[in-house]
Write a protein that holds these residues in place. Structure first.
Motif, PDB file in Angstrom:
ATOM      1  N   VAL A   1      61.702  26.964  65.870  1.00  0.00           N
ATOM      2  CA  VAL A   1      62.411  27.841  65.238  1.00  0.00           C
ATOM      3  C   VAL A   1      62.979  27.462  63.876  1.00  0.00           C
ATOM      4  CG1 VAL A   1      64.664  29.285  64.957  1.00  0.00           C
ATOM      5  CG2 VAL A   1      62.901  29.514  66.994  1.00  0.00           C
ATOM      6  N   THR A   2      62.324  27.863  62.770  1.00  0.00           N
ATOM      7  CA  THR A   2      63.102  27.170  61.596  1.00  0.00           C
ATOM      8  C   THR A   2      63.470  28.310  60.331  1.00  0.00           C
ATOM      9  OG1 THR A   2      63.050  25.488  59.925  1.00  0.00           O
ATOM     10  CG2 THR A   2      60.820  26.529  60.778  1.00  0.00           C
ATOM     11  N   HIS A   3      64.251  28.006  59.351  1.00  0.00           N
ATOM     12  CA  HIS A   3      64.527  28.761  58.120  1.00  0.00           C
ATOM     13  C   HIS A   3      63.663  28.165  57.061  1.00  0.00           C
ATOM     14  CE1 HIS A   3      67.897  26.334  57.969  1.00  0.00           C
ATOM     15  NE2 HIS A   3      67.759  26.295  56.655  1.00  0.00           N
ATOM     16  N   ASP A   4      63.307  26.802  57.306  1.00  0.00           N
ATOM     17  CA  ASP A   4      62.881  25.898  56.122  1.00  0.00           C
ATOM     18  C   ASP A   4      61.373  26.319  56.099  1.00  0.00           C
ATOM     19  OD1 ASP A   4      61.896  23.953  54.568  1.00  0.00           O
ATOM     20  OD2 ASP A   4      63.425  22.662  55.295  1.00  0.00           O
ATOM     21  N   GLN A   5      60.916  26.816  55.066  1.00  0.00           N
ATOM     22  CA  GLN A   5      59.380  27.252  54.851  1.00  0.00           C
ATOM     23  C   GLN A   5      58.743  26.065  54.732  1.00  0.00           C
ATOM     24  OE1 GLN A   5      58.485  28.586  50.603  1.00  0.00           O
ATOM     25  NE2 GLN A   5      60.525  29.050  50.617  1.00  0.00           N
ATOM     26  N   GLU A   6      58.989  24.745  54.068  1.00  0.00           N
ATOM     27  CA  GLU A   6      58.454  23.391  53.626  1.00  0.00           C
ATOM     28  C   GLU A   6      58.201  22.971  55.050  1.00  0.00           C
ATOM     29  OE1 GLU A   6      60.032  21.060  50.730  1.00  0.00           O
ATOM     30  OE2 GLU A   6      59.978  22.658  49.230  1.00  0.00           O
ATOM     31  N   GLU A   7      59.189  23.227  56.056  1.00  0.00           N
ATOM     32  CA  GLU A   7      58.987  22.405  57.437  1.00  0.00           C
ATOM     33  C   GLU A   7      58.152  23.129  58.182  1.00  0.00           C
ATOM     34  OE1 GLU A   7      62.915  20.783  59.394  1.00  0.00           O
ATOM     35  OE2 GLU A   7      62.443  22.640  60.501  1.00  0.00           O
ATOM     36  N   ALA A   8      57.883  24.426  58.008  1.00  0.00           N
ATOM     37  CA  ALA A   8      57.022  25.290  58.728  1.00  0.00           C
ATOM     38  C   ALA A   8      55.403  25.014  58.433  1.00  0.00           C
ATOM     39  CB  ALA A   8      57.163  26.702  58.794  1.00  0.00           C
ATOM     40  N   LEU A   9      55.415  25.186  57.021  1.00  0.00           N
ATOM     41  CA  LEU A   9      54.218  24.721  56.534  1.00  0.00           C
ATOM     42  C   LEU A   9      53.391  23.450  56.587  1.00  0.00           C
ATOM     43  CD1 LEU A   9      54.792  26.480  52.959  1.00  0.00           C
ATOM     44  CD2 LEU A   9      53.385  27.377  54.575  1.00  0.00           C
ATOM     45  N   SER A  10      54.434  22.544  56.557  1.00  0.00           N
ATOM     46  CA  SER A  10      53.920  21.228  56.707  1.00  0.00           C
ATOM     47  C   SER A  10      53.796  20.511  58.199  1.00  0.00           C
ATOM     48  CB  SER A  10      54.983  20.023  56.175  1.00  0.00           C
ATOM     49  OG  SER A  10      56.236  19.966  56.995  1.00  0.00           O
ATOM     50  N   MET A  11      54.353  21.191  58.957  1.00  0.00           N
ATOM     51  CA  MET A  11      54.228  20.920  60.808  1.00  0.00           C
ATOM     52  C   MET A  11      53.125  21.832  61.510  1.00  0.00           C
ATOM     53  SD  MET A  11      58.226  20.017  61.425  1.00  0.00           S
ATOM     54  CE  MET A  11      57.758  19.434  62.954  1.00  0.00           C
ATOM     55  N   SER A  12      53.197  23.224  61.022  1.00  0.00           N
ATOM     56  CA  SER A  12      52.517  24.023  62.101  1.00  0.00           C
ATOM     57  C   SER A  12      50.961  24.078  62.097  1.00  0.00           C
ATOM     58  CB  SER A  12      53.154  25.553  61.715  1.00  0.00           C
ATOM     59  OG  SER A  12      54.719  25.133  61.580  1.00  0.00           O
ATOM     60  N   ASP A  13      50.612  24.359  63.164  1.00  0.00           N
ATOM     61  CA  ASP A  13      49.150  24.862  63.083  1.00  0.00           C
ATOM     62  C   ASP A  13      49.182  26.472  62.605  1.00  0.00           C
ATOM     63  OD1 ASP A  13      48.029  22.611  64.321  1.00  0.00           O
ATOM     64  OD2 ASP A  13      48.644  22.918  66.375  1.00  0.00           O
TER      65      ASP A  13
ATOM     66  N   VAL B   1      50.438  39.320  53.630  1.00  0.00           N
ATOM     67  CA  VAL B   1      50.139  40.745  53.668  1.00  0.00           C
ATOM     68  C   VAL B   1      50.924  41.560  52.949  1.00  0.00           C
ATOM     69  CG1 VAL B   1      48.950  40.159  55.948  1.00  0.00           C
ATOM     70  CG2 VAL B   1      51.266  40.878  55.586  1.00  0.00           C
ATOM     71  N   ASN B   2      52.284  41.224  52.792  1.00  0.00           N
ATOM     72  CA  ASN B   2      53.190  42.329  51.878  1.00  0.00           C
ATOM     73  C   ASN B   2      54.226  41.331  51.157  1.00  0.00           C
ATOM     74  OD1 ASN B   2      55.235  40.968  53.777  1.00  0.00           O
ATOM     75  ND2 ASN B   2      54.710  42.528  55.394  1.00  0.00           N
ATOM     76  N   ARG B   3      54.929  41.956  50.541  1.00  0.00           N
ATOM     77  CA  ARG B   3      56.013  41.512  49.381  1.00  0.00           C
ATOM     78  C   ARG B   3      56.922  40.771  50.361  1.00  0.00           C
ATOM     79  NH1 ARG B   3      59.598  44.548  45.023  1.00  0.00           N
ATOM     80  NH2 ARG B   3      60.788  42.740  44.371  1.00  0.00           N
ATOM     81  N   TYR B   4      57.290  40.771  51.421  1.00  0.00           N
ATOM     82  CA  TYR B   4      58.439  39.981  52.257  1.00  0.00           C
ATOM     83  C   TYR B   4      57.636  38.389  52.503  1.00  0.00           C
ATOM     84  CZ  TYR B   4      61.478  38.387  55.920  1.00  0.00           C
ATOM     85  OH  TYR B   4      62.172  37.576  56.764  1.00  0.00           O
ATOM     86  N   VAL B   5      56.667  38.537  52.863  1.00  0.00           N
ATOM     87  CA  VAL B   5      55.993  37.269  53.163  1.00  0.00           C
ATOM     88  C   VAL B   5      55.724  36.422  51.815  1.00  0.00           C
ATOM     89  CG1 VAL B   5      53.994  36.285  54.281  1.00  0.00           C
ATOM     90  CG2 VAL B   5      54.857  38.166  55.216  1.00  0.00           C
ATOM     91  N   ALA B   6      54.907  37.348  50.932  1.00  0.00           N
ATOM     92  CA  ALA B   6      54.942  36.607  49.621  1.00  0.00           C
ATOM     93  C   ALA B   6      55.998  36.035  49.032  1.00  0.00           C
ATOM     94  CB  ALA B   6      54.165  37.521  48.770  1.00  0.00           C
ATOM     95  N   ASP B   7      57.150  36.777  49.204  1.00  0.00           N
ATOM     96  CA  ASP B   7      58.510  36.193  48.567  1.00  0.00           C
ATOM     97  C   ASP B   7      59.077  34.925  49.488  1.00  0.00           C
ATOM     98  OD1 ASP B   7      60.269  36.513  46.453  1.00  0.00           O
ATOM     99  OD2 ASP B   7      61.382  37.769  47.566  1.00  0.00           O
ATOM    100  N   PHE B   8      58.990  35.348  50.696  1.00  0.00           N
ATOM    101  CA  PHE B   8      59.649  34.258  51.598  1.00  0.00           C
ATOM    102  C   PHE B   8      58.760  32.794  51.779  1.00  0.00           C
ATOM    103  CE2 PHE B   8      61.350  32.386  55.650  1.00  0.00           C
ATOM    104  CZ  PHE B   8      62.570  32.434  55.221  1.00  0.00           C
ATOM    105  N   VAL B   9      57.495  33.015  51.974  1.00  0.00           N
ATOM    106  CA  VAL B   9      56.747  31.643  52.005  1.00  0.00           C
ATOM    107  C   VAL B   9      56.199  31.284  50.773  1.00  0.00           C
ATOM    108  CG1 VAL B   9      54.570  30.663  53.098  1.00  0.00           C
ATOM    109  CG2 VAL B   9      55.926  32.715  54.264  1.00  0.00           C
ATOM    110  N   GLY B  10      56.965  30.260  50.356  1.00  0.00           N
ATOM    111  CA  GLY B  10      56.738  29.644  48.917  1.00  0.00           C
ATOM    112  C   GLY B  10      57.367  30.464  47.860  1.00  0.00           C
ATOM    113  N   LYS B  11      56.977  30.376  46.580  1.00  0.00           N
ATOM    114  CA  LYS B  11      57.585  31.011  45.435  1.00  0.00           C
ATOM    115  C   LYS B  11      56.349  32.051  45.038  1.00  0.00           C
ATOM    116  CE  LYS B  11      61.045  27.722  44.247  1.00  0.00           C
ATOM    117  NZ  LYS B  11      61.407  26.700  43.118  1.00  0.00           N
TER     118      LYS B  11
END
Length: 376
Positions: free
Chosen positions: A203-215, A239-249
């Motif tokens: 569980v994380t709020h850090d997008q870079e952490e999730a992107l770098s570690m996860s399958d 798939v939507n604005r929420y994900v586009a805005d939260f994952v990366g810039k």
């Protein structure tokens, strides 16, 4: 949207949410979760505070019971099974280590609570094996307060691993570490997970952490699963604005679909046109939201001479320049589009020169760089 994903029929999930919800009085913390977690994968729940990610983890651990639906572990419904009877262990954000005990005694604590209790030789052997796995083989006799933050995290990992769980749950275990140590521990966790082959759920709020570690990453928002996918899938095809805005810039613009041909839609954007990719073909004349990653936008002193006919070109004014090492971040202002970001690499700045605040700039992106996303 309620997001549902199915595994390949030949696969058997190690954990699963089936129409699982959790309510606290009138608050819906988790809303109709449907998720299958694969054996041996590193999965992350990603989202801001209050999105439902920790509630999902606590339902897997047995610290919260679902209000509706089922929680499955290795094919067994454990929805009402207490935490101590589940084949999972959890590493907490603040580790919850016993300061009056040695490192070895902290790790052995769970083994000593088992019934029947293993003999002393078995406990010592398992503790030493767990210490070796986290590269603390010679630290068994130390006190917790003698250990650094990174070492304490590894002690907490060893304590969780010594009971040989089928799933290891990680509740933001690196939130208290500094940036350098956090990066080192991310690498260590990935390496350990590959070596052990145990399912890790972070569980994380850090997008870079999730992107770098996860399958795979499960993006949460408003108690719902917004999207599940590999890091690259989430980044390239939100798939939507929420994900586009939260994952990366993302630069987000509103436009109107003029035409759709093949795998691109022609979208009118305040006097210019963008040829956008999409997940679902949009209707002609419909109002849409498009997402463009700032690194996909190039910045120029003058309009490019070799501009492709299906590229998008805007003229704007530089509001701000931020040097970030490997790239520079520009904030551009357009009279109709508003403010948006452009990332210029060091090589680009070396060849084109820097842009100062107040300077006119021309921004370009190629056909297909923009993606139509749901407006939510």
């Amino acid at each position: 949207m309620t997001y549902t994903e199915q595994l390949n029929p030949v696969e058997s999930p190690i954990a699963e949410f089936r129409q699982t919800s959790k309510r606290f009085d009138s608050i819906v913390a988790a809303d109709c979760l449907n998720l299958q977690i694969r054996k041996g994968e590193f999965l992350s729940f990603l989202g801001p505070s209050g999105c439902g990610k920790t509630t999902a983890l606590r339902m897997l651990a047995g610290f919260e019971m679902p209000s509706e639906g089922e929680v499955m572990l290795d094919g067994v419904d454990v929805s009402n099974l207490p935490a101590y009877r589940r084949p999972v262990n959890m590493v907490f954000q603040h580790y919850a280590l016993f300061p009056h005990m040695t490192v070895a005694d902290n790790i052995a604590y769970g083994l000593r609570q088992q019934k029947p209790r293993p003999n002393k030789e078995t406990i010592n052997a398992k503790v030493q094996d767990a210490l070796d796995k986290v590269r603390l083989g010679d630290f068994g006799d130390r006190r917790i307060w003698e250990m650094s933050g990174g070492q304490q995290q590894r002690v907490a990992l060893a304590r969780a691993l010594v009971n040989e769980p089928k799933i290891l749950l990680l509740d933001e275990p690196m939130a208290a570490l500094d940036a350098k140590l956090r990066s080192e521990m991310q690498f260590e966790l990935q390496k350990l997970q590959r070596e052990l082959g145990i399912t890790f759920i972070l569980v994380t709020h850090d997008q870079e952490e999730a992107l770098s570690m996860s399958d795979r990453i499960c993006v949460m928002g408003g108690g719902k699963i917004q999207q599940i996918g590999t890091p690259q899938e989430l980044y390239d095809r939100p798939v939507n604005r929420y994900v586009a805005d939260f994952v990366g810039k993302s630069d987000l613009f509103e436009g109107r679909v003029i035409d759709t041909r093949g795998d691109l839609a022609k979208v009118e954007l305040h006097g210019a046109y963008a040829y956008c990719s999409f997940t679902q073909p949009p209707e002609n004349g419909s109002e849409v939201m498009i997402s463009v990653r700032p690194e996909s936008v190039s910045i120029h002193k003058h309009p490019p001479q070799d501009l492709a006919a299906d590229s998008t070109l805007f003229q704007g004014v530089v509001l701000n320049r931020s040097f970030l090492g490997e790239h520079t971040e520009y904030v551009i202002r357009h009279d109709s589009l508003g403010e948006f970001l452009v990332l210029a690499s060091r090589q680009v700045e070396m060849s084109l020169g820097q842009f100062a605040a107040g300077e006119t700039a021309y921004v370009v992106w190629r056909a297909g760089a923009a993606l139509i996303v749901e407006q939510k």
